[in-house]
Design a protein around this motif. Structure first.
Motif, PDB file in Angstrom:
ATOM      1  N   PHE A   1       0.825  -1.202   0.000  1.00 56.46           N
ATOM      2  CA  PHE A   1       0.000   0.000   0.000  1.00 56.46           C
ATOM      3  C   PHE A   1       0.862   1.256   0.000  1.00 56.46           C
ATOM      4  O   PHE A   1       2.067   1.213   0.213  1.00 56.46           O
ATOM      5  CB  PHE A   1      -0.923   0.020   1.215  1.00 56.46           C
ATOM      6  CG  PHE A   1      -0.218   0.313   2.512  1.00 56.46           C
ATOM      7  CD1 PHE A   1      -0.169   1.611   3.007  1.00 56.46           C
ATOM      8  CD2 PHE A   1       0.410  -0.697   3.229  1.00 56.46           C
ATOM      9  CE1 PHE A   1       0.498   1.882   4.191  1.00 56.46           C
ATOM     10  CE2 PHE A   1       1.068  -0.426   4.415  1.00 56.46           C
ATOM     11  CZ  PHE A   1       1.116   0.865   4.898  1.00 56.46           C
ATOM     12  N   SER A   2       0.199   2.361  -0.229  1.00 57.16           N
ATOM     13  CA  SER A   2       0.791   3.690  -0.142  1.00 57.16           C
ATOM     14  C   SER A   2      -0.162   4.565   0.656  1.00 57.16           C
ATOM     15  O   SER A   2      -1.275   4.158   0.986  1.00 57.16           O
ATOM     16  CB  SER A   2       0.971   4.288  -1.537  1.00 57.16           C
ATOM     17  OG  SER A   2       1.822   3.502  -2.329  1.00 57.16           O
ATOM     18  N   THR A   3       0.276   5.777   0.949  1.00 53.20           N
ATOM     19  CA  THR A   3      -0.597   6.766   1.580  1.00 53.20           C
ATOM     20  C   THR A   3      -0.497   8.062   0.778  1.00 53.20           C
ATOM     21  O   THR A   3       0.434   8.250   0.003  1.00 53.20           O
ATOM     22  CB  THR A   3      -0.176   7.061   3.036  1.00 53.20           C
ATOM     23  OG1 THR A   3       1.088   7.724   3.029  1.00 53.20           O
ATOM     24  CG2 THR A   3      -0.106   5.793   3.869  1.00 53.20           C
ATOM     25  N   LEU A   4      -1.461   8.938   0.970  1.00 50.94           N
ATOM     26  CA  LEU A   4      -1.355  10.261   0.358  1.00 50.94           C
ATOM     27  C   LEU A   4      -0.462  11.179   1.183  1.00 50.94           C
ATOM     28  O   LEU A   4       0.004  12.192   0.698  1.00 50.94           O
ATOM     29  CB  LEU A   4      -2.740  10.896   0.190  1.00 50.94           C
ATOM     30  CG  LEU A   4      -3.626  10.252  -0.869  1.00 50.94           C
ATOM     31  CD1 LEU A   4      -4.951  10.987  -0.990  1.00 50.94           C
ATOM     32  CD2 LEU A   4      -2.933  10.202  -2.216  1.00 50.94           C
ATOM     33  N   GLU A   5      -0.222  10.804   2.423  1.00 54.91           N
ATOM     34  CA  GLU A   5       0.627  11.595   3.308  1.00 54.91           C
ATOM     35  C   GLU A   5       2.078  11.176   3.118  1.00 54.91           C
ATOM     36  O   GLU A   5       2.375   9.989   3.110  1.00 54.91           O
ATOM     37  CB  GLU A   5       0.214  11.386   4.770  1.00 54.91           C
ATOM     38  CG  GLU A   5      -1.196  11.845   5.091  1.00 54.91           C
ATOM     39  CD  GLU A   5      -2.293  10.925   4.564  1.00 54.91           C
ATOM     40  OE1 GLU A   5      -3.440  11.387   4.460  1.00 54.91           O
ATOM     41  OE2 GLU A   5      -2.019   9.757   4.243  1.00 54.91           O
ATOM     42  N   PRO A   6       2.990  12.141   2.960  1.00 52.96           N
ATOM     43  CA  PRO A   6       4.407  11.780   2.816  1.00 52.96           C
ATOM     44  C   PRO A   6       4.894  10.984   4.026  1.00 52.96           C
ATOM     45  O   PRO A   6       4.649  11.376   5.168  1.00 52.96           O
ATOM     46  CB  PRO A   6       5.112  13.141   2.737  1.00 52.96           C
ATOM     47  CG  PRO A   6       4.055  14.094   2.295  1.00 52.96           C
ATOM     48  CD  PRO A   6       2.770  13.576   2.880  1.00 52.96           C
ATOM     49  N   ASN A   7       5.570   9.870   3.782  1.00 51.94           N
ATOM     50  CA  ASN A   7       5.971   9.015   4.902  1.00 51.94           C
ATOM     51  C   ASN A   7       7.002   9.676   5.802  1.00 51.94           C
ATOM     52  O   ASN A   7       7.070   9.373   6.984  1.00 51.94           O
ATOM     53  CB  ASN A   7       6.411   7.623   4.444  1.00 51.94           C
ATOM     54  CG  ASN A   7       7.464   7.638   3.382  1.00 51.94           C
ATOM     55  OD1 ASN A   7       8.190   8.610   3.217  1.00 51.94           O
ATOM     56  ND2 ASN A   7       7.546   6.550   2.643  1.00 51.94           N
ATOM     57  N   GLU A   8       7.787  10.598   5.280  1.00 47.78           N
ATOM     58  CA  GLU A   8       8.749  11.268   6.145  1.00 47.78           C
ATOM     59  C   GLU A   8       8.068  12.233   7.120  1.00 47.78           C
ATOM     60  O   GLU A   8       8.665  12.645   8.109  1.00 47.78           O
ATOM     61  CB  GLU A   8       9.821  12.006   5.327  1.00 47.78           C
ATOM     62  CG  GLU A   8       9.291  13.106   4.434  1.00 47.78           C
ATOM     63  CD  GLU A   8       8.867  12.613   3.049  1.00 47.78           C
ATOM     64  OE1 GLU A   8       8.448  13.462   2.254  1.00 47.78           O
ATOM     65  OE2 GLU A   8       8.944  11.417   2.767  1.00 47.78           O
ATOM     66  N   ASP A   9       6.805  12.587   6.863  1.00 46.89           N
ATOM     67  CA  ASP A   9       6.058  13.466   7.767  1.00 46.89           C
ATOM     68  C   ASP A   9       5.435  12.712   8.937  1.00 46.89           C
ATOM     69  O   ASP A   9       4.951  13.330   9.879  1.00 46.89           O
ATOM     70  CB  ASP A   9       4.939  14.194   7.023  1.00 46.89           C
ATOM     71  CG  ASP A   9       5.474  15.233   6.043  1.00 46.89           C
ATOM     72  OD1 ASP A   9       6.686  15.531   6.082  1.00 46.89           O
ATOM     73  OD2 ASP A   9       4.665  15.737   5.248  1.00 46.89           O
TER      74      ASP A   9
END
Length: 123
Positions: free
Chosen positions: A62-70
């Protein structure tokens, strides 16, 4: 699909983490439903959909719309196609790891909480 609003207004109006299946590994119907969001998606290595959610989607990436570094380590409210989920995210051996499970999947919620608590390196 009403759960994912138009991309222009989505991030500012939505406070939960939005789970997007990595449609490179999906069937055509699922791909058509989520492909619009893939170019803006942020994937997580070593983090997976689990339990009933994985069964529903047919795979675990999966992915998210939120940047993972955030995102800091923690337990996040999330949703997948308007279904409430929890996203357990932690760091183990200098790698981000995590599990996304449906809130009504008690067995998987317990497993994800256990992995989160012990900062599991193998899922």
């Amino acid at each position: 699909m009403s759960g994912l609003k138009d991309k222009k207004n989505f991030m500012s109006s939505h406070t939960k983490i939005t789970i997007i299946p990595d449609t490179r590994y999906s069937d055509q119907e699922l791909g058509e439903k989520f492909d619009l969001y893939q170019k803006d998606a942020h994937s997580f290595s070593f983090a997976y959909m689990h339990g009933k959610l994985e069964e529903l989607v047919g795979f675990d990436l999966f992915s998210t719309l939120e940047p993972n570094e955030d995102l800091e380590d923690g337990i996040y409210d999330a949703d997948f196609d308007e279904q409430p989920c929890k996203f357990f995210l932690w760091t183990s051996f200098e790698r981000r790891r995590g599990l996304v499970v449906l809130c009504d999947d008690t067995k998987s919620m317990e497993y994800a909480q256990e992995c989160y608590d012990r900062k599991a390196s193998v899922l």
